[in-house]
Each structure stands twice: as C-alpha cells, then as structure tokens.
Design an enzyme around this catalytic site. Structure first.
Site, PDB file in Angstrom:
ATOM      1  N   ALA A  77     -55.780 -13.336  -3.261  1.00 27.39           N
ATOM      2  CA  ALA A  77     -55.859 -14.329  -4.195  1.00 27.39           C
ATOM      3  C   ALA A  77     -56.637 -15.461  -4.121  1.00 27.39           C
ATOM      4  O   ALA A  77     -56.476 -16.631  -3.138  1.00 27.39           O
ATOM      5  CB  ALA A  77     -54.513 -15.098  -4.240  1.00 27.39           C
ATOM      6  N   GLY A 136     -53.952 -24.400  -2.284  1.00 31.48           N
ATOM      7  CA  GLY A 136     -53.743 -22.874  -2.072  1.00 31.48           C
ATOM      8  C   GLY A 136     -52.981 -22.258  -3.031  1.00 31.48           C
ATOM      9  O   GLY A 136     -52.590 -23.001  -4.082  1.00 31.48           O
ATOM     10  N   ASN A 137     -52.369 -21.230  -2.808  1.00 32.65           N
ATOM     11  CA  ASN A 137     -51.817 -20.396  -3.861  1.00 32.65           C
ATOM     12  C   ASN A 137     -50.379 -19.772  -2.875  1.00 32.65           C
ATOM     13  O   ASN A 137     -50.240 -20.019  -1.546  1.00 32.65           O
ATOM     14  CB  ASN A 137     -52.399 -19.405  -4.540  1.00 32.65           C
ATOM     15  CG  ASN A 137     -53.089 -18.376  -3.621  1.00 32.65           C
ATOM     16  OD1 ASN A 137     -52.676 -17.720  -2.813  1.00 32.65           O
ATOM     17  ND2 ASN A 137     -54.516 -18.522  -3.803  1.00 32.65           N
ATOM     18  N   ARG A 138     -49.506 -19.228  -3.485  1.00 27.98           N
ATOM     19  CA  ARG A 138     -48.367 -18.392  -2.937  1.00 27.98           C
ATOM     20  C   ARG A 138     -48.541 -17.204  -2.319  1.00 27.98           C
ATOM     21  O   ARG A 138     -47.676 -16.573  -2.034  1.00 27.98           O
ATOM     22  CB  ARG A 138     -47.185 -18.480  -3.928  1.00 27.98           C
ATOM     23  CG  ARG A 138     -46.702 -19.764  -4.572  1.00 27.98           C
ATOM     24  CD  ARG A 138     -45.764 -19.641  -5.583  1.00 27.98           C
ATOM     25  NE  ARG A 138     -45.021 -20.643  -6.208  1.00 27.98           N
ATOM     26  CZ  ARG A 138     -44.188 -21.340  -5.667  1.00 27.98           C
ATOM     27  NH1 ARG A 138     -43.435 -21.115  -4.543  1.00 27.98           N
ATOM     28  NH2 ARG A 138     -43.661 -22.672  -6.183  1.00 27.98           N
ATOM     29  N   SER A 139     -49.726 -16.626  -2.537  1.00 23.81           N
ATOM     30  CA  SER A 139     -50.057 -15.124  -1.928  1.00 23.81           C
ATOM     31  C   SER A 139     -49.586 -15.226  -0.524  1.00 23.81           C
ATOM     32  O   SER A 139     -49.730 -15.978   0.444  1.00 23.81           O
ATOM     33  CB  SER A 139     -51.384 -14.845  -2.052  1.00 23.81           C
ATOM     34  OG  SER A 139     -51.483 -13.759  -1.452  1.00 23.81           O
TER      35      SER A 139
END
Length: 432
Positions: free
Chosen positions: A281, A209-212
């Site tokens: 994102a 995943g990502n930090r969005s």
C-alpha cells in the site's frame, strides 16, 4: 496423500526411517524407494515394516506394472531424503538407471530433495551447479543443516531433522491451497512481491501512513516460496512479523514510497523476475519538506501548522512503462500484478473503479479490495475481485472471499492461466 520416499545411499539414511514414520503417523501412504546403496545402510525389512509396502530398487522389478511410471503417476509428492551428491548429479543429468531416478524422471507432482553429504561435497562447484539446475527445473532442494557430520567433522551438509523435512515437503504440496501440478508450475518461476504500507516522514517522530497490515502481500510471497518458486519480498511497514528468509524467500526492508521504487527497480534489473506482484500500500502523497526537528505547537496561537504535500510517483505505472519500452518478442518482460484498495463512491462502484484502474495502470492483473475501517485491513478474512486482462484484450473477473492465503492461491492460479494463454498466443503467432 501418497508419498514416494526416495532414500539415497548415505549414513543419514537412518533418519529417513524416522521421517517415514512421521509421515505415516500424519495419515499419509508412504512408498519407500531406496537405492541399492541405501540398502547397505538400512535394510529392506525396515522399510517394509514401517511402510507396509514391498521394497523395489530396479526398473526390472514388477515389469508387468511398468513400475517406475506407475509410482510417478500415483504419487502426490516425491520426497528424497537423504539426497546424496551422486543422486543429485544423476537426477540433474536425467539418468534413469534405477527405480528411484526413473520415477523422478517421469514425475509430474512436486519433487523435494533433502541433500546430505560432507561439507566439501556440498560446496563443490559441481554440486552447486546441479542444485541450481534442479531448482531452475522446478524441483525443490531443501538447504542442508549445519552441524555434526560423519566422524568428528562439522559444517553445512547435515540432513535436516525429519520433522523439518516433513514440514517443508508437505508445504510444497499444499502451497496455500494450490494443487500439486499448480505448485510445480509455480516453482519454475522467479517472483518479486511487495507488501506492507509505506510511511512518509514529516519530522523525526511523525509520518503519513495507511492501515495496511502487510498480511496479504506476505501470504502471496509465502505461497510462491512454499511451492518452490524463488521469491523476493520487499516489505514496508507491517503489523505482523516479517517472514524469516529462507533459500527460496529473500527479504528486503523499505520505509517510504521512494525507497520502495528504488529497491523494486534494482531487483527487476538484477533478478529479472517472471512475475512482479505490487501488493504494498503505497502512500499517494508525501510532505514537500522534511522537518529536521520535531514540529512544535506555537503556544501563542491555536492554529495548526500547514503541511504542503506532493504526489509520490506511480510505481506500478512506472514498472509497466519500463516493461513496454524494453519488451521484445524474445524478452516480453514480467507479468505485472497490481493491488487496488477502493471505497466506492456515489459516482462509481468498486468494480467500476477497479476496471478503470486496470486500464490506467496497464498491468496484467489487478486485485481490487473494498476497504474501510472494518474491511480487509488487518483482518485474516478478505474479499476481492481479481481482474485479468486476457491476451485478446478481454477482462476476466473472479470474485474471491476467504482467508488471505486463499486469495493468494487464487491470484497465483490467475497468473498461471494468464502465462499459459500468453504462451499459446505466442506459439500461434510464431506458427502463422
């Protein structure tokens, strides 16, 4: 703010007196414009005492001031509550046979209608067609409440509570910092917005995943819906609660990049949005294979399992490609907005990377954020550069710093300017 409060001729007119008082107590100058029928439910002295303004109902009142034009020119908002079935029909038909309907016909500020009528009248095809027509013209029609009506009947058609009407009406004016005229223009559009971060499953418990946080995309969608635009938000994973769906804001939930691509494609085909904002994102990579059971540590070794990754599709570039292949002079397709999160490098600055990405993606507008562990992600404050490709090919840069709501407003202003430029260019080409 100067608010023209129109009052239709229905039993719910008594609630408009409470609404007028709430707006006055909030510091607004409220001018009541009841219809003649409304005065049979609540008399002129009530409206004059609460507002401090004389009551007029006819275009022949204060003729020397051209009153219907003056009221519309001076207003920051026209709010009608209750809006009866008859009043909705007259406004939809462009009638101007009393002071209120004539004022609506000349208004350039946001116009908000709060209907109130019996359920059978609200659900009648004629009323539904009138509501759809009014919304298509940029007027905001608040959905009526469900509850007790006149007599013993209950159902949809009840006038919402005054505080709720005031909140929704004032949101149509503020629209996250847009001017009334900008909000009115935005209200004529149908928009599709993506937000949040996608997650690519490794096994039943792990993912890439990502930090969005999803905050920026949600702010963009809310700004459009608050202005009265028909907005659809496709939301991946977010660190903030998903907005509640309303008449103007629909919600779809997705998880992975492939799900996002599929849902966005469906909505573009089904809803034909005027603007597509890709603020989500999207993970660049996903596991080549999904493990049906949790990946275990091998007790006989300290080695970690190898995970093969494959690239996800470039959703933004795919939308642009589809638009270009389907584009005709009559159907140019949506304005497409991309978002780019960049960290910069020794070889190129964030601005340089943003311009290169605008070129490679082919979108009309690109919002470039400089990101990092302590920058943008999850924070309420943000900083970005909005790159807009003008119809003549020039790229305009705008630096924005502030809240995510302020960036959303700046983005919608950029989109509206671009639509204006495209319309002028099309008109010039046609005349030539």
């Amino acid at each position: 703010m100067r608010i023209v409060l129109g009052i239709g001729g229905g039993i719910a007119a008594y609630k408009a007196a409470i609404l007028l008082r709430l707006l006055k107590e909030s510091g607004h100058d409220v001018v009541p414009l009841p219809t003649d029928t409304a005065l049979r439910f609540v008399g002129a002295p009530t409206w004059e005492a609460l507002s401090g303004h004389p009551v007029n109902t006819s275009v022949f009142d204060e003729v020397q001031a051209v009153n219907h034009v003056r009221q519309a020119e001076d207003a920051d908002l026209v709010l009608i509550a209750p809006a009866t079935a008859d009043l909705l029909a007259r406004i939809a038909a462009g009638r101007a046979d009393d002071l209120l309907s004539a004022t609506v016909l000349t208004a350039t500020c946001p116009v908000v209608l709060a209907p109130a009528m019996h359920t059978q009248m609200w659900t009648n095809p004629a009323t539904r067609d009138n509501v759809a027509l009014l919304r298509s013209r940029g007027l905001r029609v608040i959905e009526p409440a469900v509850g007790r009506l006149t007599g013993a009947d209950s159902g949809p058609g009840r006038l919402p509570e005054p505080a709720d009407i005031a909140r929704q009406a004032l949101a149509a004016v503020s629209a996250a910092g847009l001017t009334p005229k900008e909000a009115t223009r935005l209200a004529r559009l149908r928009v599709l917005v993506t937000a949040g971060g996608t997650r690519e499953a490794l096994d039943p418990v792990r993912y890439l995943g990502n930090r969005s946080s999803g905050k920026q995309g949600i702010a963009v969608a809310r700004a459009a819906a608050d202005a009265g635009a028909v907005a659809h938000l496709v939301l991946a994973h977010a660190e903030v609660p998903a907005p509640q769906p309303t008449t103007m804001l629909s919600l779809s939930r997705v998880s992975s990049a492939l799900q996002l691509r599929e849902r966005v494609g469906e909505l573009i085909r089904q809803e034909a949005p005027d603007v597509v904002v890709m603020a989500a994102a999207v993970a660049d990579f996903r596991p080549a294979a999904y493990a049906e059971t949790k990946i275990k540590k091998d007790p006989g070794t300290q080695d970690a399992p190898g995970i093969e990754l494959v690239r996800n599709p470039d959703i933004l570039r795919g939308i642009v490609t589809d638009r270009e292949s389907d584009r005709t002079p009559e159907q140019p397709g949506p304005v497409i907005v991309g978002f780019a999160a960049e960290t910069g490098s020794a070889q190129a600055s964030v601005a340089e990377l943003g311009r290169a990405k605008l070129e490679s993606k082919g979108c009309d507008v690109l919002v470039v954020n400089e990101v990092g562990a302590q920058k943008v992600f999850g924070r309420d404050e943000t900083a970005a550069t909005i790159l807009t490709r003008r119809p003549d090919g020039e790229v305009e840069e705008q630096e924005v710093a502030g809240t995510k709501d302020e960036l959303a407003a700046a983005l919608w202003r950029a989109v509206l300017r671009l639509i204006d430029d495209q319309s002028r260019r099309t008109a010039s080409s046609a005349s030539a």
